[in-house]
Design an enzyme around this catalytic site. Structure first.
Site, mmCIF file in Angstrom:
data_model
loop_
_atom_site.group_PDB
_atom_site.id
_atom_site.type_symbol
_atom_site.label_atom_id
_atom_site.label_comp_id
_atom_site.label_asym_id
_atom_site.label_seq_id
_atom_site.Cartn_x
_atom_site.Cartn_y
_atom_site.Cartn_z
ATOM 1 N N PRO A 66 0.793 -1.211 0.000
ATOM 2 C CA PRO A 66 0.000 0.000 0.000
ATOM 3 C C PRO A 66 0.836 1.275 0.000
ATOM 4 C CG PRO A 66 -0.105 -1.181 2.107
ATOM 5 C CD PRO A 66 1.092 -1.640 1.368
ATOM 6 N N GLU A 67 0.766 2.001 -1.077
ATOM 7 C CA GLU A 67 1.347 3.332 -1.143
ATOM 8 C C GLU A 67 0.197 4.337 -1.107
ATOM 9 O OE1 GLU A 67 4.248 3.658 -4.327
ATOM 10 O OE2 GLU A 67 4.567 1.516 -4.320
#
Length: 272
Positions: A2-3
């Site tokens: 997750p960015e």
DNA sequence: GTCGATGTTATCAA
DNA sequence: TTTGATAACATCGA
């Protein structure tokens, strides 16, 4: 996993249900994912009502009606989902909040994280004290970015991954932004001129906006709070495309290692 | 079965 | 001080 775009998507899918929901039960299945280690989340959270949920960099900030806050970071493999209580518990589920949203339909907010690089941090009312994160990439000005990059000799790719320099960019979007800006990931950050930083800033905003529009990239198993995968991986121009032709010039995409991270770029398009 | 890689980041040592 | 290497962990595929 997750960015910024993925975390933003999780927050957007969580917010309509979680904001104003009341916490009726707290289950900590693995105590060591909570910081400080002895924070009794059950006592602190049970009965409380959520006021809001926001993203800051890659962190998810939960605010309660009392003004108290806690943070969840998804690390590399974390996911945060809303499930009916009858849905089977996935392996590596570490934390569950049972909620009554405004709809009245009982739901569980579940934190699952196989690699356990993520976690939960209780902040209380300490005004997110030691938040040392850099500016938000979607808001940062070119002048601000230039000033920050000027202070380091590290490769620009490495600098973009530094959350204290700019918050929310990870391995995928660093590579994608540099390709769209036509900048060599190995170039020393402090050597970029105003024109290049301007191009980079526009590329960062453009790639993050389109990724959010596609609800993030699902390379492995990323899903949003409703269990839906993202679609931006189909629009990657360099990430995980080693050897495939560059969309812009046809040269094969090259993969190198920079500061221990795999780095993908087009040797023809991305140089001075 | 073993090895190496995976989207993060705190910590350590040069 | 700055920066690169490493470790924390589980899973998957070559």
């Amino acid at each position: 996993m997750p960015e910024l775009p993925e975390v933003e998507t999780v927050v957007r899918t969580l917010r309509p249900t979680v904001a104003s929901a009341r916490i009726i039960r707290v289950k900590t299945l693995r105590a060591d994912i909570v910081t400080p280690p002895r924070a009794s989340l059950r006592q602190r959270l049970a009965g409380q009502v959520f006021a809001d949920i926001q993203r800051r960099g890659k962190k998810i900030l939960f605010t309660l009606n009392t003004g108290e806050q806690f943070v969840i970071h998804l690390g590399m493999s974390g996911r945060l989902t809303l499930d009916a209580p009858s849905t089977p518990i996935r392996p590596h589920t570490h934390f569950i909040l049972e909620l009554i949203p405004l709809s009245g339909q009982l739901l569980q907010l579940r934190f699952v994280d196989p690699r356990r690089f993520g976690g939960i941090w209780w902040l209380g009312t300490s005004l997110s004290a030691d938040d040392r994160l850099g500016p938000e990439p979607l808001k940062v000005s070119t002048a601000q970015l230039k000033a920050r990059l000027a202070k380091t000799r590290r490769a620009i790719k490495t600098a973009l991954l530094d959350q204290q320099l700019i918050a929310g960019i990870g391995n995928i979007y660093a590579d994608e932004a540099l390709h769209r800006a036509g900048i060599d990931p190995r170039a020393a950050a402090c050597t970029l001129d105003n024109i290049e930083v301007g191009r980079l800033n526009r590329a960062i905003k453009q790639v993050l906006h389109s990724a959010i529009k596609s609800r993030g990239s699902s390379l492995r198993d990323y899903v949003d709070a409703n269990g839906l995968a993202g679609g931006f991986q189909k629009l990657h121009r360099v990430y995980a495309r080693t050897g495939q032709p560059c969309d812009h010039c046809g040269a094969p995409i090259q993969r190198i290692t920079l500061a221990g991270r795999s780095t993908h770029f087009c040797p023809a398009c991305q140089h001075r």
